[in-house]
Each structure stands twice: as structure tokens, then as C-alpha cells.
Scaffold this motif. Sequence first.
Motif, PDB file in Angstrom:
ATOM      1  N   ALA A 150     -48.514 -29.891  10.546  1.00  0.00           N
ATOM      2  CA  ALA A 150     -48.489 -29.693   9.093  1.00  0.00           C
ATOM      3  C   ALA A 150     -48.185 -28.233   8.760  1.00  0.00           C
ATOM      4  N   PRO A 151     -47.586 -27.990   7.583  1.00  0.00           N
ATOM      5  CA  PRO A 151     -47.287 -26.597   7.219  1.00  0.00           C
ATOM      6  C   PRO A 151     -48.562 -25.776   7.067  1.00  0.00           C
ATOM      7  N   LYS A 152     -48.456 -24.500   7.365  1.00  0.00           N
ATOM      8  CA  LYS A 152     -49.566 -23.570   7.161  1.00  0.00           C
ATOM      9  C   LYS A 152     -49.119 -22.542   6.129  1.00  0.00           C
ATOM     10  N   TYR A 153     -50.078 -21.997   5.411  1.00  0.00           N
ATOM     11  CA  TYR A 153     -49.744 -21.032   4.372  1.00  0.00           C
ATOM     12  C   TYR A 153     -50.494 -19.727   4.567  1.00  0.00           C
TER      13      TYR A 153
ATOM     14  N   SER B  97     -32.512  -9.145   1.866  1.00  0.00           N
ATOM     15  CA  SER B  97     -31.115  -8.747   2.048  1.00  0.00           C
ATOM     16  C   SER B  97     -30.922  -7.922   3.322  1.00  0.00           C
ATOM     17  N   GLN B  98     -31.998  -7.335   3.814  1.00  0.00           N
ATOM     18  CA  GLN B  98     -31.897  -6.525   5.033  1.00  0.00           C
ATOM     19  C   GLN B  98     -32.336  -7.289   6.279  1.00  0.00           C
ATOM     20  N   GLY B  99     -32.609  -8.563   6.108  1.00  0.00           N
ATOM     21  CA  GLY B  99     -32.979  -9.373   7.275  1.00  0.00           C
ATOM     22  C   GLY B  99     -34.417  -9.220   7.725  1.00  0.00           C
ATOM     23  N   ALA B 100     -35.262  -8.602   6.884  1.00  0.00           N
ATOM     24  CA  ALA B 100     -36.666  -8.404   7.265  1.00  0.00           C
ATOM     25  C   ALA B 100     -37.561  -9.523   6.758  1.00  0.00           C
ATOM     26  N   LEU B 101     -37.027 -10.341   5.880  1.00  0.00           N
ATOM     27  CA  LEU B 101     -37.728 -11.534   5.391  1.00  0.00           C
ATOM     28  C   LEU B 101     -36.666 -12.628   5.238  1.00  0.00           C
ATOM     29  N   GLY B 102     -37.127 -13.851   5.045  1.00  0.00           N
ATOM     30  CA  GLY B 102     -36.184 -14.958   4.859  1.00  0.00           C
ATOM     31  C   GLY B 102     -35.878 -15.647   6.176  1.00  0.00           C
ATOM     32  N   GLU B 103     -34.613 -16.074   6.327  1.00  0.00           N
ATOM     33  CA  GLU B 103     -34.223 -16.809   7.530  1.00  0.00           C
ATOM     34  C   GLU B 103     -33.992 -15.865   8.708  1.00  0.00           C
ATOM     35  N   ASN B 104     -34.418 -16.292   9.869  1.00  0.00           N
ATOM     36  CA  ASN B 104     -34.058 -15.614  11.117  1.00  0.00           C
ATOM     37  C   ASN B 104     -34.310 -14.099  11.053  1.00  0.00           C
ATOM     38  N   ILE B 105     -35.561 -13.722  10.880  1.00  0.00           N
ATOM     39  CA  ILE B 105     -35.927 -12.321  10.658  1.00  0.00           C
ATOM     40  C   ILE B 105     -35.567 -11.448  11.869  1.00  0.00           C
ATOM     41  N   PHE B 106     -34.817 -10.408  11.648  1.00  0.00           N
ATOM     42  CA  PHE B 106     -34.350  -9.481  12.685  1.00  0.00           C
ATOM     43  C   PHE B 106     -33.749 -10.233  13.883  1.00  0.00           C
ATOM     44  N   GLY B 107     -33.114 -11.359  13.589  1.00  0.00           N
ATOM     45  CA  GLY B 107     -32.444 -12.109  14.648  1.00  0.00           C
ATOM     46  C   GLY B 107     -33.385 -12.817  15.617  1.00  0.00           C
ATOM     47  N   SER B 108     -34.659 -12.947  15.238  1.00  0.00           N
ATOM     48  CA  SER B 108     -35.639 -13.511  16.167  1.00  0.00           C
ATOM     49  C   SER B 108     -35.708 -15.026  16.128  1.00  0.00           C
ATOM     50  N   GLY B 109     -35.103 -15.620  15.086  1.00  0.00           N
ATOM     51  CA  GLY B 109     -35.256 -17.062  14.911  1.00  0.00           C
ATOM     52  C   GLY B 109     -36.457 -17.421  14.044  1.00  0.00           C
ATOM     53  N   PHE B 110     -37.329 -16.450  13.784  1.00  0.00           N
ATOM     54  CA  PHE B 110     -38.514 -16.709  12.951  1.00  0.00           C
ATOM     55  C   PHE B 110     -38.147 -16.535  11.471  1.00  0.00           C
ATOM     56  N   SER B 111     -38.611 -17.499  10.642  1.00  0.00           N
ATOM     57  CA  SER B 111     -38.274 -17.452   9.216  1.00  0.00           C
ATOM     58  C   SER B 111     -39.536 -17.429   8.365  1.00  0.00           C
ATOM     59  N   LEU B 112     -39.463 -16.720   7.259  1.00  0.00           N
ATOM     60  CA  LEU B 112     -40.626 -16.607   6.377  1.00  0.00           C
ATOM     61  C   LEU B 112     -40.156 -16.385   4.941  1.00  0.00           C
TER      62      LEU B 112
ATOM     63  N   VAL C   1     -48.606 -11.182  10.421  1.00  0.00           N
ATOM     64  CA  VAL C   1     -49.630 -12.242  10.441  1.00  0.00           C
ATOM     65  C   VAL C   1     -48.962 -13.610  10.446  1.00  0.00           C
ATOM     66  N   SER C   2     -47.869 -13.760   9.727  1.00  0.00           N
ATOM     67  CA  SER C   2     -47.215 -15.070   9.650  1.00  0.00           C
ATOM     68  C   SER C   2     -46.660 -15.477  11.007  1.00  0.00           C
ATOM     69  N   TYR C   3     -46.115 -14.506  11.712  1.00  0.00           N
ATOM     70  CA  TYR C   3     -45.609 -14.779  13.058  1.00  0.00           C
ATOM     71  C   TYR C   3     -46.763 -15.169  13.986  1.00  0.00           C
ATOM     72  N   ALA C   4     -47.868 -14.431  13.890  1.00  0.00           N
ATOM     73  CA  ALA C   4     -48.998 -14.682  14.786  1.00  0.00           C
ATOM     74  C   ALA C   4     -49.573 -16.079  14.585  1.00  0.00           C
ATOM     75  N   VAL C   5     -49.607 -16.541  13.328  1.00  0.00           N
ATOM     76  CA  VAL C   5     -50.274 -17.805  13.027  1.00  0.00           C
ATOM     77  C   VAL C   5     -49.278 -18.969  12.928  1.00  0.00           C
ATOM     78  N   GLY C   6     -47.981 -18.658  12.830  1.00  0.00           N
ATOM     79  CA  GLY C   6     -46.991 -19.724  12.695  1.00  0.00           C
ATOM     80  C   GLY C   6     -46.819 -20.203  11.266  1.00  0.00           C
ATOM     81  N   ILE C   7     -46.759 -19.247  10.360  1.00  0.00           N
ATOM     82  CA  ILE C   7     -46.639 -19.541   8.926  1.00  0.00           C
ATOM     83  C   ILE C   7     -45.212 -19.248   8.472  1.00  0.00           C
ATOM     84  N   HIS C   8     -44.688 -20.124   7.614  1.00  0.00           N
ATOM     85  CA  HIS C   8     -43.331 -19.902   7.119  1.00  0.00           C
ATOM     86  C   HIS C   8     -43.264 -19.758   5.610  1.00  0.00           C
ATOM     87  N   LYS C   9     -44.424 -19.859   4.952  1.00  0.00           N
ATOM     88  CA  LYS C   9     -44.416 -19.661   3.508  1.00  0.00           C
ATOM     89  C   LYS C   9     -45.666 -18.888   3.088  1.00  0.00           C
ATOM     90  N   ALA C  10     -45.437 -17.800   2.356  1.00  0.00           N
ATOM     91  CA  ALA C  10     -46.547 -16.954   1.921  1.00  0.00           C
ATOM     92  C   ALA C  10     -46.478 -16.738   0.418  1.00  0.00           C
TER      93      ALA C  10
END
Lengths: 157, 411
Positions: free
Chosen positions: B74-77, B143-158, B110-119
Motif C-alpha cells: 500500500a502507498p505510504k505518505y 526542474s533541477q531533478g531534485a524532486l519529481g520523477e527519477n531524482i538525480f537519476g536514481s530511479g527514485f521518485s517523489l 526520509v522518503s527514500y529511507a521509508v519508501g514514500i513517493h508522496k509527501a
Amino acid sequence: MTTGFSEGLRARIDNIFARYPNRRSALLPVLHLVQRERGFIGPDDEILVAGLCGLRPVEVREVLTFYTMFRREPAGRRLLQVCTNLSCAIRGGGRILDHLRRTLGLEPGQTTPDGRFTLVEVECLGACDKGPCLMVGEKLHEGLTLEAVDKLLRESG
Amino acid sequence: MAEKYLTRSFDPAGPRSFKTYADTGGYSGARKALAEMTPAMVMGEVKAAHLRGRGGAGFPAGLKWGFIPQASPAPKYLCVNADEGEPGTFKDRYILAHDPHLLLEGVVIVSYAVGIHKAYVYVRGEYEELARRLEEAISEAVSQGALGENIFGSGFSLNVLVHRGAGAYICGEETALLESLEGYRGQPRLKPPFPASVGLFGNSTVINNVETLANLPGIILHGADWFLGLGKPKDGGTRLYSVSGSVVKPGVYELPTGTSLREIIFTHAGGLAPGRTLKAVIPGGLSSAILLPGEIDVAMDCDSLAAAGSMIGSAGIIVIDDGVSMKTVLDRVTKFYAHESCGQCTPCRVGTSWIRRIVRRMNGGGRRADDLDRIARLAEAMKGRTFCPFGDAAALPVLALIGKFRTELEG
């Protein structure tokens, strides 16, 4: 009479809906938008917002009466919110409120007959280091003296 | 060592842009976490750092995250608590006003640590201008890739969204915040279940204060040992102390956790104005028990303040001089809680307004001999008998005022 919301407002409300998994969660931001456009949230607005959010009007009313920033009646053109909580009180917040009371002839909650000013007493605004403070509309004014307040009144509204 | 981390590059002219933040090492903590660490490593580092919540309760942040069930699909917030409302507290305003990207970097970590994609960042309604600036900072970061899809090319999105409150102190309580975010009156939920298992929209939810999250980039970049070295063994890092009231230099001071209250007031905030003497200090926001001048050689950390019969709370220090009447203080405190009680639990709804009526009558000249005892009984009746800590928060300062200033209040 219900006149409906403008196209622009409807579009902005739809943008807000997109931010939440359900429409009820958008209620506070939608009420903020409506108040900004209409000046207050009247009974007709409650019904319109309820319709958009999939709620009964009473559910909208129970929410908007809980939060102090929502107004159900028109306010003056300039809303004056004076903090009188402890840190501001120590630095003269009470004197600022008394001065506004006398100058405008208002008690907190009242509006001048010409519709220029509404006076409100508020709880802590989170600017305690620069108290006493007062919000005029959205703008925070800090480190106030009675002279500075007079100047603000002259330049406002 | 008086090392500053949170405020090291606060820009008095306005919020730092993404570029100035990134040019001075900003987002390198988030980059490191995403590129070199597993979520478990990030959580382990924060646990080891003994980062305790800066919102008021002082709960260890890493431990709180550990309660989130990891296996569930289930999604986490994440809800960032930026509903700074505790009177005497203005530190989160400083972070939002001067360095919003410091907060956003913490949100990524924190979102990466816990596996959260919406804050959601719940910003108090009165901070309208700050909420707007934060939204601008979020757009910049996307716009700088620090939030949103694929943050800093890591595949992690928030995805990070700002949600504004509308004027209710109680919404700083974490479950009231959730109710408010879901579009209801801000009335706290009965716990358990805790938000870690049943939170926003019924899903597992982490709720952290702004300052708590602003500490994460430093912990990840420099390590738990560095962070512990700044503060106390079980309460790491520096803290933002908000100092207001009767001091020469009110403001936010970043100092090690455990700095003495006396040092903060007299060395950093300039002491009292000439001719004024210290009468009392409220150490942790209006909800904390008042201290006498003889009690201020206390270390400002969670455990030391608790041992002194008060609490560090939000570290909002209100200094009171000899020119201030304790009747004024009692009046102001009781007015606040009567106004802000959400009305859900009977002991608090009735207790705060009853106490308020007695204080009004006393200050209007209609004092009766047993008034203070009656107030104390009502306050005792609220303690521990409400869904949320508001009942205690309304009772403890009143009981401390009566305990320490009875003679003046009766005069």
C-alpha cells in the motif's frame, strides 16, 4: 441567489482536486480560493463548494466554522490581525490593540462603517522575536510602534 | 564547539535559490543517500544519530520511521508538520523563509529511507507567503531533478505538495493534522492506531517537524557520530532556540542540544534590558511549565528539562522580566487554551473554558478565596484524560504558575 463560480475559479479548483486522492481533502484549499475571490464564504458558496467536493452543505459548514481564518461575512478591505499572545504582550501588543480600538472606534471582530478596516485579535503569528506584530491582509508587520501603526492606517485601504 | 549547521548559510535577504543552495554543497546529502546507501542504511544512520523530534514531543525520528511496515504494497505518505503554532516558537518560519531547500532535501532523504513517493507539507494558514515561496522552491527542485520523477537519476521518485491550514493551533497535533489534510475539522484521533500504521487516507504515514527534517542532510553527509558530537549522547545535534520576550536580542539561535538556558538568555540573546531583572522563563513554548530564575541553569535537552519538571517542547523560550504581572501571564495562557481547545473531549472543552471564566472574574476584581484551588482542580482533571496532549498542555503551565506564583496571583 446562487450565481456560480467563475470559469477561472472553477479551473483553479480542478487543479486542486488533481493534488489529492479524493475531493474532500481539497476542501481547505478550495475554501481558501473561494474566500480569496469572494472576500468571504457565504451560504451560497457553501452549497457550491459542497456540490464540487461531493459533500453535503452542512459538512462544509462544520469545517469552515472550525478554522479561524475562514470568514462567513464580508470583512473590511483591510483585515488587521493583532497578535496579543504572551511574547507580543510583553513587548506591547496590548498597547497596539488598544490604540487600534481607540483610533478606529472598533472592538475586535468589528468593521468600520466605511468598510475600510476589520479589526481582529489573533493568537501567535510565529514572529515573536519581532513583536509586537500585526498582519494587514497577508502582510506581516513587525516591531511596531504606535506611530508605525498610524502610518500603516494612513497608507492602507 | 559552537558549530552551526542548520543556519550556516541563512540568507537574510530572502530564501536561498536552488542554485545557491546546490553551489554550497546543498543536495549532496540526498545524492549520497540515493547513490551510495540503501534505505535501511539511511534509517540506521538516523537512528544512530539519536535525532529527536523538534516539534515538541521529542520522539526519536529513526525509531518513528521504523514503525512503518515495510512489506506492505500500500502507498505510504510523509506529512511535514509546518503548522508552527506553539506560542513563542518561530524557528520553522526561519527555515522556510531562508532555506526551503534544506527542508526539501530532508524530505527526499526520509522518503527514500521509508519508501514514500508522496509527501504533503502542512503549512499553517497564516504563513501564506512562506507557503507560496515553498511551492516555488519545489518547482525549482523539480526542474533541477531534485524532486519529481527519477531524482538525480536514481530511479527514485517523489511528489511533494503544499497544503495550507486555516488557523487552528490543534492542527499541529499530528492526528489533527491528518484530519485537517483529509478535509475535516482538526480534531485529534484516538491512538492507537498510530499514524505509522493507519495515517493519511488510512495508509502508513510518517509525520515529522520541519526542523527535524532539516537535520537529515547533515546526518547523511557527515554521519551519526558527527551529529552526536554536536549535542548530547541520547539527543544529538544542534537546536534552533527561539528566544522572545524581555531580552535585548530576541531571535533564533542555533546552539548545541543541551546548552544551558542561562547561557542562551544571557550570553546569546543579550540578557535583559538595563534596569530589568529576570522574573521567570517559559523554556519550551507556552505549553511548558514556567521556571524561576533559580532554575535556569538547566541543560536544554529533552531529558534535562523533563527532570526539571518542565519540557523542552519546541524550544520556544519566553523570557519574563520583573515588570510583567503574573496575572497577565495567567490571563494570556488561559485565554489561549480556551480559544484553541478543539472541543472534542469533555475535560478539555469544559476545563479550559471554565478556568478561563474564573480567571476573567478574578482579574475583573471578583476574586474568591478558593479560586486558585478550583483552577488547579480543573487543571488536574484535564491531565491525561484527553485524546491528545492538548489537555496536558493546557493544564501544566497553569499548575506551574499557581505552584510558583500563588502569592502574587492571590494579591
